[in-house]
Design a protein around this motif. Structure first.
Motif, PDB file in Angstrom:
ATOM      1  N   ALA A  69     -15.495   1.565   0.693  1.00 28.10           N
ATOM      2  CA  ALA A  69     -14.863   0.635  -0.229  1.00 28.10           C
ATOM      3  C   ALA A  69     -13.818   1.359  -1.061  1.00 28.10           C
ATOM      4  N   TYR A  70     -12.729   0.678  -1.330  1.00 23.68           N
ATOM      5  CA  TYR A  70     -11.655   1.266  -2.111  1.00 23.68           C
ATOM      6  C   TYR A  70     -11.223   0.284  -3.201  1.00 23.68           C
ATOM      7  N   LYS A  71     -10.552   0.792  -4.196  1.00 25.52           N
ATOM      8  CA  LYS A  71     -10.079  -0.025  -5.302  1.00 25.52           C
ATOM      9  C   LYS A  71      -9.090  -1.068  -4.787  1.00 25.52           C
ATOM     10  N   LYS A  72      -9.217  -2.277  -5.276  1.00 26.31           N
ATOM     11  CA  LYS A  72      -8.331  -3.360  -4.850  1.00 26.31           C
ATOM     12  C   LYS A  72      -7.254  -3.583  -5.885  1.00 26.31           C
ATOM     13  N   ALA A  73      -6.048  -3.855  -5.384  1.00 27.78           N
ATOM     14  CA  ALA A  73      -4.941  -4.142  -6.293  1.00 27.78           C
ATOM     15  C   ALA A  73      -5.245  -5.415  -7.085  1.00 27.78           C
ATOM     16  N   ALA A  74      -4.907  -5.386  -8.374  1.00 29.06           N
ATOM     17  CA  ALA A  74      -5.141  -6.550  -9.229  1.00 29.06           C
ATOM     18  C   ALA A  74      -4.279  -7.720  -8.745  1.00 29.06           C
ATOM     19  N   PRO A  75      -4.762  -8.949  -8.913  1.00 32.55           N
ATOM     20  CA  PRO A  75      -3.987 -10.120  -8.492  1.00 32.55           C
ATOM     21  C   PRO A  75      -2.599 -10.115  -9.118  1.00 32.55           C
ATOM     22  N   GLY A  76      -1.584 -10.366  -8.315  1.00 34.52           N
ATOM     23  CA  GLY A  76      -0.217 -10.408  -8.818  1.00 34.52           C
ATOM     24  C   GLY A  76       0.495  -9.071  -8.788  1.00 34.52           C
ATOM     25  N   VAL A  77      -0.231  -7.976  -8.579  1.00 36.12           N
ATOM     26  CA  VAL A  77       0.385  -6.647  -8.528  1.00 36.12           C
ATOM     27  C   VAL A  77       1.018  -6.449  -7.159  1.00 36.12           C
ATOM     28  N   VAL A  78       2.281  -6.021  -7.151  1.00 39.97           N
ATOM     29  CA  VAL A  78       3.009  -5.793  -5.901  1.00 39.97           C
ATOM     30  C   VAL A  78       3.365  -4.310  -5.803  1.00 39.97           C
ATOM     31  N   ILE A  79       3.071  -3.720  -4.652  1.00 33.17           N
ATOM     32  CA  ILE A  79       3.286  -2.288  -4.444  1.00 33.17           C
ATOM     33  C   ILE A  79       4.577  -2.066  -3.663  1.00 33.17           C
ATOM     34  N   GLU A  80       5.452  -1.211  -4.190  1.00 36.28           N
ATOM     35  CA  GLU A  80       6.732  -0.917  -3.529  1.00 36.28           C
ATOM     36  C   GLU A  80       6.503   0.142  -2.456  1.00 36.28           C
ATOM     37  N   LEU A  81       6.852  -0.176  -1.223  1.00 36.76           N
ATOM     38  CA  LEU A  81       6.488   0.649  -0.077  1.00 36.76           C
ATOM     39  C   LEU A  81       7.185   2.005  -0.012  1.00 36.76           C
ATOM     40  N   ASN A  82       8.399   2.094  -0.534  1.00 36.75           N
ATOM     41  CA  ASN A  82       9.152   3.342  -0.397  1.00 36.75           C
ATOM     42  C   ASN A  82       8.826   4.389  -1.456  1.00 36.75           C
ATOM     43  N   THR A  83       8.072   4.015  -2.465  1.00 34.36           N
ATOM     44  CA  THR A  83       7.734   4.978  -3.517  1.00 34.36           C
ATOM     45  C   THR A  83       6.233   5.170  -3.694  1.00 34.36           C
ATOM     46  N   ALA A  84       5.428   4.306  -3.089  1.00 30.30           N
ATOM     47  CA  ALA A  84       3.973   4.387  -3.255  1.00 30.30           C
ATOM     48  C   ALA A  84       3.412   5.620  -2.549  1.00 30.30           C
ATOM     49  N   ASP A  85       2.436   6.270  -3.190  1.00 27.83           N
ATOM     50  CA  ASP A  85       1.739   7.371  -2.533  1.00 27.83           C
ATOM     51  C   ASP A  85       0.553   6.807  -1.755  1.00 27.83           C
ATOM     52  N   SER A  86      -0.164   7.677  -1.030  1.00 21.87           N
ATOM     53  CA  SER A  86      -1.252   7.212  -0.172  1.00 21.87           C
ATOM     54  C   SER A  86      -2.377   6.569  -0.974  1.00 21.87           C
ATOM     55  N   ALA A  87      -2.654   7.087  -2.169  1.00 23.79           N
ATOM     56  CA  ALA A  87      -3.712   6.511  -3.004  1.00 23.79           C
ATOM     57  C   ALA A  87      -3.363   5.078  -3.401  1.00 23.79           C
ATOM     58  N   LYS A  88      -2.098   4.845  -3.722  1.00 23.74           N
ATOM     59  CA  LYS A  88      -1.661   3.502  -4.111  1.00 23.74           C
ATOM     60  C   LYS A  88      -1.739   2.540  -2.930  1.00 23.74           C
ATOM     61  N   LEU A  89      -1.416   3.024  -1.750  1.00 22.93           N
ATOM     62  CA  LEU A  89      -1.431   2.161  -0.569  1.00 22.93           C
ATOM     63  C   LEU A  89      -2.837   1.711  -0.197  1.00 22.93           C
TER      64      LEU A  89
END
Length: 208
Positions: A69-89
């Motif tokens: 299990a891993y931490k889930k992004a909060a509702p409405g949070v959008v992750i930018e693909l070109n700057t996100a690190d592996s932990a964020k993804l």
């Protein structure tokens, strides 16, 4: 006749002792569960610890990678693909460490994503998995690293996924024979460069 029957049914002292031991072992085995229940003490569940565990699970999300299990992004949070690190993804739906590393590896080979649909080009990331995460990602195309087509070496060009070995070699050879490229139309003069490939590489090359 009677004598033979007595001899057949007679039991030696050694055999008798063996039978007694066997009977005792059978009795002990049958009695073991009842003895265990007699001395066993049930573990008392601490309600506070249970509530804490539930709270922790409430902030996690299931992953298809190994059942972890891993931490889930909060509702409405959008992750930018070109700057996100592996932990964020790993906060994306269905994405664990393995897929996060694949995304970053493919991003590095490309020089960055220009549209989020390119995620489906990542090995193992199918349409179903993409559908579950596409609303959670965005792409800032200004973050991409462009290829200086007039100075790039064959080795540097070798990691780019949209060109075959022959196309990479042809680009370098044509440049050496005819001089620097001025625009995309110059690349059209290379016989093995088709329109579909040129359209895919267009955002990634610069003629400076």
């Amino acid at each position: 006749m009677i004598s033979r029957i007595k001899n057949y049914l007679s039991v030696s002292k050694k055999e008798w002792n063996g039978m007694v031991v066997l009977v005792i072992l059978i009795v002990l085995i049958l009695a073991a569960p009842y003895v265990f229940q007699l001395f066993r003490k049930d573990t008392t569940i601490n309600p506070k610890e249970l509530d804490n565990a539930i709270a922790v699970l409430g902030h996690a999300k299931p992953s298809t990678e190994g059942g972890m299990a891993y931490k889930k992004a909060a509702p409405g949070v959008v992750i930018e693909l070109n700057t996100a690190d592996s932990a964020k993804l790993t906060e994306l739906t269905g994405i664990g460490p393995s897929f996060a590393r694949r995304i970053i590896s493919y991003r590095d080979r490309l020089g960055g994503f220009i549209r989020k649909e390119q995620l489906k080009e990542v090995f193992g990331l199918d349409s179903e998995k993409y559908a579950g995460m596409k609303a959670q990602v965005s792409v800032n195309a200004s973050q991409i690293k462009k290829i200086p087509i007039n100075t790039v070496t064959f080795e540097q060009l070798g990691r780019f996924p949209y060109l075959s070995y022959k196309q990479m070699n042809a680009i370098i050879q044509f440049r050496e024979q005819h001089g620097e490229y001025e625009s995309l139309s110059d690349l059209k003069n290379i016989a093995i460069m088709d329109d579909a490939t040129l359209e895919k590489i267009k955002p990634y090359i610069t003629f400076k």
